[in-house]
Design a protein around this motif. Structure first.
Motif, mmCIF file in Angstrom:
data_model
loop_
_atom_site.group_PDB
_atom_site.id
_atom_site.type_symbol
_atom_site.label_atom_id
_atom_site.label_comp_id
_atom_site.label_asym_id
_atom_site.label_seq_id
_atom_site.Cartn_x
_atom_site.Cartn_y
_atom_site.Cartn_z
ATOM 1 N N ASN A 150 0.860 -1.171 0.000
ATOM 2 C CA ASN A 150 0.000 0.000 0.000
ATOM 3 C C ASN A 150 0.905 1.232 0.000
ATOM 4 O OD1 ASN A 150 -1.716 2.056 0.566
ATOM 5 N ND2 ASN A 150 -2.666 1.095 2.348
ATOM 6 N N TYR A 153 -0.871 -5.122 1.959
ATOM 7 C CA TYR A 153 -2.277 -5.281 2.302
ATOM 8 C C TYR A 153 -2.462 -6.639 2.953
ATOM 9 C CZ TYR A 153 -3.937 -1.273 -0.355
ATOM 10 O OH TYR A 153 -4.201 -0.022 -0.791
ATOM 11 N N LEU A 198 -10.759 -7.356 -2.671
ATOM 12 C CA LEU A 198 -10.541 -6.520 -3.854
ATOM 13 C C LEU A 198 -10.665 -7.356 -5.124
ATOM 14 C CD1 LEU A 198 -7.523 -4.293 -2.826
ATOM 15 C CD2 LEU A 198 -9.935 -3.860 -2.616
ATOM 16 N N PHE A 231 -7.319 0.752 -7.511
ATOM 17 C CA PHE A 231 -7.058 0.945 -6.082
ATOM 18 C C PHE A 231 -5.628 1.444 -5.871
ATOM 19 C CE2 PHE A 231 -10.105 -2.561 -6.435
ATOM 20 C CZ PHE A 231 -11.170 -1.985 -5.784
ATOM 21 N N PRO A 232 -5.412 2.090 -4.754
ATOM 22 C CA PRO A 232 -4.043 2.508 -4.442
ATOM 23 C C PRO A 232 -3.199 1.304 -4.034
ATOM 24 C CG PRO A 232 -5.491 3.085 -2.642
ATOM 25 C CD PRO A 232 -6.357 2.536 -3.720
ATOM 26 N N PRO A 235 -10.166 -0.001 0.265
ATOM 27 C CA PRO A 235 -8.758 0.233 0.604
ATOM 28 C C PRO A 235 -8.347 1.705 0.518
ATOM 29 C CG PRO A 235 -8.985 -0.881 -1.488
ATOM 30 C CD PRO A 235 -10.321 -0.918 -0.847
ATOM 31 N N ALA A 236 -9.100 2.496 -0.215
ATOM 32 C CA ALA A 236 -8.747 3.907 -0.308
ATOM 33 C C ALA A 236 -8.942 4.614 1.029
ATOM 34 C CB ALA A 236 -9.587 4.581 -1.385
ATOM 35 N N ARG A 285 2.446 -8.030 9.370
ATOM 36 C CA ARG A 285 1.753 -8.389 8.134
ATOM 37 C C ARG A 285 0.890 -7.257 7.621
ATOM 38 N NH1 ARG A 285 1.460 -14.133 7.661
ATOM 39 N NH2 ARG A 285 2.443 -15.096 9.430
ATOM 40 N N GLY A 286 0.981 -6.100 8.250
ATOM 41 C CA GLY A 286 0.242 -4.953 7.753
ATOM 42 C C GLY A 286 -1.166 -4.865 8.302
#
Lengths: 217, 1029
Positions: A123, A130, A138, A167-168, B546-547, B573-574
């Protein structure tokens, strides 16, 4: 009691059958198997043959119940040992993949693709990957459909390209270690700069200059 | 509103189990004394303090909120606190700010688990508690007890609460005695003896007037005082004598008109204690007559007349007898008056309270020698003024912020204290354009706080003695404005004196959760608050879109600030992991995030668990483990696709102590190996200058730790076998010189050893000798043994060329090792605690090197061959792990549980279900609590706290801390082989997978790796697929 005698109707005969076919020597041979079991057998997970085969007999037509003639069997397989021939047909024959088998195949490949995508992307806002569940969502959102005939990695790369449009999300930069002789290092640095790479470490040892660089593309 | 006279201030909080009527009581107190904030008719229904929508909807309090009340000439800061277990942090923050606590107990339900918890909290924070027995009307109307039965019930509750309190006292006594015994050799501190004196007396005694009997719903309540005064005027007896008589086994002898004890009365069975006769019976009569359908109006009238009540006729003629009763009772025994007068009478003012609580708030510090005496003196002065609650403007100003809470900016008052309009600047609290504004919930302990004043914000770790070096623990901030809290409303004020509770604006950026404010730098921070449980319910949250991740992160930051009790972390892992105290708390956090702080849609899931992969190592026999490395018996061999290189890999398990050292010192290692060698040396004098204690050299320190770890391992062995231990030591000394690399990521807990140079070389192939890079960096090489070059007998040109090629391939081998250790064979998780020896032999290419065509080919190959070697090394490493009894390693939480005896069995049930390993169980001396310590796997910890709470009906609470990695002893690929095993487990086809295998499969399934599982378990149990039946 003139009525007809009632027969049990709960059970329907011959509906729980999957047919595996093998064409050999101009003849068609079939065996009767249980659905959703043949692929497990072939991958070695299912070890109990009785859980796969309905009966250890070779048919020329399962749905009509016609058994294969032993003369044909000998001509085609060189033996008329039914159980041996069954195993051969089971391993080599063609079959229709049953619903649940296809389902599990697709879902596991879908996850595989999602895992690859996760490993390869970040990201850009947080510089972190992600999460897998997010990637999966997604992928559902862009209506991605798994193609069972092409490799997961190839499809993952396509997915990344698709995702980037909406998407970003960005390909994770690659960490490269480059070892070059001292005299050519300047041209290398030029090249790296052109690619907007970030040099993270630089180590000169002896006549060779070794870079470790983080390149972004 | 701000009273300058400190003696007339009371800071109290209301504590109780959930649904015992805290907020209803608060409602009546507000209605009675709040100056028209709440109409008495609405009291008990509105729940004024529950101003959040969510609170009203669920009918429980979630946030503690404060209100300033005026009773006679006293100003009272009342803090209402939540009773639900999930919000116990709010209880802690409320308790810290107040001096006294009203502990409510439901007269019907009695003492509950949370009552214990709040009593403990009050005890820890050294609050002065008052007992309030609520819901007396339920005894009359619901349970239909006789006055005598009701009396025994009330007596029992008071006894029980007193028992709890004396338990805490004796616990403290015992621990003090313990500590005294421990330090007996030295001096016995005088202050340790203080506890002995007030040991015997019960905390709550109705005669002393610190117990109130109320019915918050109907709005009446009384203490013994009310009745004693009434009867004193009626009988003409002294009210203090009556007060003593109106509780306990005292009887009224009608003949002699005397108050007698148990012995003095004849016909004991018929006699009723005075409390029953004079207090409860009239109440019962009123209730019974009012509830009678034909209307016992006469009795009500009698009551009205005898107590000179002023009840409007309109209310008396109401059809609903309940309403009539309420209106009479609330005038006869007004709730707010009796409770408030009890508060004023029994609870200490801030001055008295602070001198009592100082040992808890600012414990005496043990000072080392050689400290700045100026600083100490000033800090001591601060302590003194806190103790005295000095409210003169000259006194140093000290305040404690116990929590931050968010308020929508539009709800902030627009008018200043003098009527001037305030401009609410938008961009101040670090929250940017958000419309949430953070206020600090604070209490002033000394001095005067003015709006616009500059103060120092000290975090709990601040140490004034260290001066300038610890800048991160102290900040300077300006207070923008001060507010008096009126529930939801805020009243701006210009200055506030010591002993008051206040909301401060303008500290949003400076305080995370709690802090000490001080006008001087030289002040110790207040002791941090004690929480009953830790946030253990962990979930991963992510935005649906996700934005929105930016908004979510900002929201999480705000939430973290606004709630004293959530934990927010970002995993490797974010994932954003949110830790909450329980289900209800979590739900509220999520709702807050969705609607207030982040305003985005959120998905919630259990967080991912990471595992490690290792092999089985026999701890009792490390020598044999090592032998597998040195002897060339147990290895895995693999050829590169072009057949030029043979890779031979051996694996061993590293000693646990070594693995631990490697695991813990990843950062130092990264510094050492990552070539920052020189830099650390430069930094060193600087670090020493600032007084941070460091070893002189991180490399030396690491080396020492490593050696120590090995020494421990060896000493364990040498206990039974000296000879082998010696051999073992020698072997390790050799191995220490052969560290090639660590993995994964160059710093992990796995070691790549260089191949043993003494291995004989075939004449056709050439061994790629790694250089012990890491050993060199770590200074493990002595410099004596490493400089003999590999003796190659064949001195031909081909060999020379091969040698060059071998050198270039070294990198590939290391990379292959790194790849393998970062993704093991079981489920692609990193490896843990393994040592590898990789021997790669390359043979000369079959073609003649001078052939021009092959030379071209050779060049072409140059690009591919290192990659092939890398892949081969990786595969070989993974294969050799599979060959050597692979094991899965999981992370463990250290878990401490506190529970009472009756819940012990249930708690063990939960622990067993969660695969926990119990380490220790012991009883806390002087209390009925058991403390159990256990290890719980992380994968089993989701919902653990909730499960525990449900099973033990809230009786056990857990505290989880990440502790260590531990290998599961089970073989994930276990197949019964011996006769006994087959007899026990069956022949393998139908064996259920064991735990290790299940874990591996779940990870593989999550990652989309192939899992060995049957699509359909039983072939002939599938549905018949007929269209029509």
């Amino acid at each position: 009691m003139s009525k007809k005698l009632l027969q049990p109707i709960g059970q329907k005969r011959l509906t729980n059958v999957a047919v595996v076919r093998l064409k050999k020597h101009g003849n068609r041979f079939e065996i009767a198997c249980y659905p959703n079991k043949v692929l497990s057998w072939r991958s070695g997970v299912e070890k109990d043959l009785d859980e796969v085969l309905q009966s250890q007999t070779v048919y020329s037509n399962v749905s009509k119940g016609v058994l294969a003639k032993s003369k044909e069997l000998i001509a085609a397989f060189g033996t008329d040992d039914q159980s041996k021939i069954c195993l051969e047909i089971l391993n080599k024959g063609e079959l229709q993949v049953a619903g649940k088998e296809r389902e599990s195949q697709l879902s596991s490949q879908f996850r595989d693709i999602a895992t690859i995508v996760m490993q390869k992307t970040i990201n850009p806002e947080t510089q972190r990957p992600y999460t897998i569940s997010m990637i999966e969502r997604l992928m559902h959102e862009i209506h991605f459909a798994v193609d069972p005939h092409s490799s997961s990695k190839k499809q993952a790369l396509e997915v990344i390209r698709e995702l980037q449009k909406q998407f970003p999300i960005k390909r994770a930069p690659m960490r490269i270690r480059l070892t070059v002789p001292e005299n050519t290092s300047s041209s290398l640095v030029e090249k790296l700069n052109a690619w907007e790479a970030t040099i993270t470490a630089r180590d000169t040892s002896g006549s060779q200059l070794s870079f470790v660089s983080l390149s972004i593309w | 509103m701000v009273d300058s006279n400190v003696h007339n201030v009371r800071n109290i909080c209301i504590l109780a189990h959930v649904d015992h009527g805290k907020t209803t009581l608060a409602d009546h107190l507000i209605a009675g004394t709040g100056g028209g904030l709440l109409h008495p008719k609405m009291a008990g229904k509105l729940r004024f303090m529950d101003f959040l929508d969510e609170e009203q909807r669920r009918a429980i309090t979630m946030k503690s909120s404060s209100i300033a009340l005026k009773f006679r000439d006293c100003s009272i800061n009342l803090i209402d606190s939540p009773g639900h277990m999930d919000f116990c942090s709010e209880v802690s923050t409320a308790a810290r700010l107040s001096d006294g606590a009203l502990v409510l107990v439901d007269a019907v339900e009695g003492v509950h688990i949370q009552t214990h918890a709040v009593l403990r909290q009050a005890w820890i924070e050294k609050l002065t508690p008052c007992l309030v027995l609520n819901k007396l009307d339920r005894l009359i109307s619901e349970l239909e007890l006789t006055p005598m039965e009701a009396y025994t019930r009330l007596l029992r509750i008071v006894h029980e609460v007193n028992g709890i309190m004396s338990g805490y006292k004796s616990e403290k006594y015992l621990s003090d005695v313990d500590s005294m015994l421990a330090s007996q050799s030295g001096e016995v501190g005088d202050e340790n003896l203080e506890f002995v004196e007030d040991d015997e007396e019960d905390t709550f005694q109705p005669q002393k007037g610190n117990v109130a009997f109320v019915c918050a719903l109907d709005g009446w309540g009384f203490t013994i005082n009310e009745f004693s005064e009434f009867y004193a005027s009626k009988f003409g007896a002294s009210s203090s004598a009556l007060r003593k008589a109106l509780w306990g086994p005292r009887y009224f002898d009608p003949k002699s008109k005397m108050i007698v004890g148990k012995k003095g009365i004849e016909g004991l069975s018929k006699a009723r204690p005075m409390f029953v006769q004079f207090v409860l019976e009239p109440l019962w009569q009123v209730y019974q007559s009012a509830m009678k359908p034909d209307g016992g109006k006469g009795l009500l009238d009698k009551v009205i007349k005898s107590f000179n009540l002023n009840v409007p006729q309109r209310e008396l003629q109401n059809k609903d007898p309940k309403l009539v009763l309420q209106s009479v009772m609330s005038r006869w025994l007004p709730l707010s008056d009796s409770v408030m007068s009890m508060v004023v009478r029994c609870m200490p003012d801030p001055m008295a309270a602070q001198s009592f609580r100082i040992s808890r708030l600012l414990p005496n510090r043990l000072l080392q020698d050689k400290v700045d005496s100026v600083v100490v003196e000033e800090a001591e002065l601060v302590r003194k003024s806190v103790e005295l609650c000095d409210s003169t403007p000259e006194a140093p100003c000290v305040a404690f912020v116990s929590k931050m809470f968010a308020v929508p900016t539009k709800l902030l008052p627009r008018r200043g204290p003098n009527g001037e309009s305030l401009e609410n600047y938008v961009d101040e609290d670090g929250s940017g354009d958000s419309d949430e504004c953070f206020l600090a919930f604070a209490r002033i302990f000394s001095g005067v706080l003015c709006s616009g004043q500059k103060v120092f914000v000290l975090s709990a770790l601040y140490d004034p003695l260290k001066g300038d070096s610890v800048q991160k623990h102290v900040q300077e901030a300006e207070l923008q404005s001060l507010y008096l809290m009126m529930g939801q409303g805020l009243v701006p004020v210009t200055s506030v004196n010591a002993g008051n509770v206040v909301a401060i604006r303008g500290l949003g950026q400076h305080i995370l959760k709690s802090a000490t404010l001080s006008s001087t730098r030289n002040c110790w921070p207040f002791a941090s608050m004690a929480f009953q449980v830790a946030p253990t319910l962990r979930v991963a949250i992510e935005p649906s879109d996700p934005a929105d991740i930016g908004a979510l992160m900002k929201g999480l930051r705000l939430l973290n600030r606004a709630d004293p009790f959530v934990g927010v972390t970002v995993s490797s892992r974010g994932e954003h992991v949110l830790a909450a105290a329980g289900e209800v708390h979590l739900e509220r956090c999520i709702k807050d995030l969705k609607e207030r702080f982040a305003k985005v849609n959120i998905e919630v899931s259990p967080p991912l668990v990471s595992y490690r992969e290792s092999i089985e190592g026999d701890a009792s026999n490390p020598v044999d483990n090592l032998r597998t490395l040195t002897s060339s018996s147990d290895y895995f061999e693999k050829l590169t696709p072009n057949g030029r290189c043979v890779v031979r890999v051996q694996v061993t398990k590293l000693p646990a102590a070594v693995t631990k050292v490697l695991d813990e010192s990843t950062e130092t290692l990264a510094d050492i190996i990552g070539g920052k060698h020189g830099q650390t040396n430069v930094d060193l004098p600087l670090a020493q200058g600032t007084g941070v204690l460091l070893d002189e050299n991180p490399i030396e320190a690491f080396k020492k730790r490593l050696m120590d770890a090995l020494e421990i391992d060896i000493s364990m062995l040498s206990e039974n076998d000296k000879d082998r231990a010696e051999k073992y030591r020698i072997k390790w000394q050799k191995l220490l010189k052969r560290f090639w690399a660590f993995g994964p990521g160059q710093v992990g807990p796995n070691i790549l050893f260089t191949p043993d140079p003494k291995i004989e070389i075939d004449d056709s192939s050439f061994l790629i000798v790694g250089s012990p890079l890491v050993s060199e960096r770590l200074g493990l090489l002595d410099g004596c043994s490493n400089d003999h070059p590999p003796a190659s007998t064949s001195c031909e040109i081909i060999s020379e060329e091969l040698r060059l090629e071998a050198e270039t391939l070294q990198n590939s081998i290391v990379s292959g090792f790194q790849l393998a250790t970062s993704a093991g064979p079981l489920c692609d998780e990193p490896m843990w605690g393994l040592g590898f020896v990789v021997e790669a032999h390359i043979s000369p290419s079959t073609e003649q090197p001078d052939d021009p065509e092959s030379k071209h080919q050779h060049l072409e190959q140059h690009g591919i061959f290192p990659g092939q070697v890398m892949a081969t090394v990786k595969d070989a490493c993974r294969a050799v792990v599979l060959q050597n009894k692979p094991r899965i390693v999981e992370a463990m939480y250290f878990c401490e549980l506190n529970t009472r005896t009756e819940h012990l069995g249930r708690m063990y049930g939960v622990l067993n279900k969660r695969r926990a390993r119990v380490l220790k169980e012991e009883m806390q001396e002087g209390s009925p609590l058991f403390t159990v310590q256990a290890y719980v796997p992380v994968s089993e910890s989701f919902g653990f706290a909730d499960d525990l709470r449900r099973e033990t009906s809230g009786g056990a609470s857990a505290l989880l801390v990440l502790s260590h990695w531990e290998a599961l002893p089970e073989d994930p690929f276990f197949v019964p082989k011996t006769e006994e095993e087959i007899e026990e487990f069956g022949d393998g086809s139908s064996v259920l997978h064991n735990t290790a295998r299940k874990l591996i499969d779940s990870v593989r399934r999550r990652k989309g790796l192939p899992v060995e599982e049957k699509v359909v378990q039983h072939a002939n149990k599938q549905r018949t697929r007929a269209r029509k039946v």
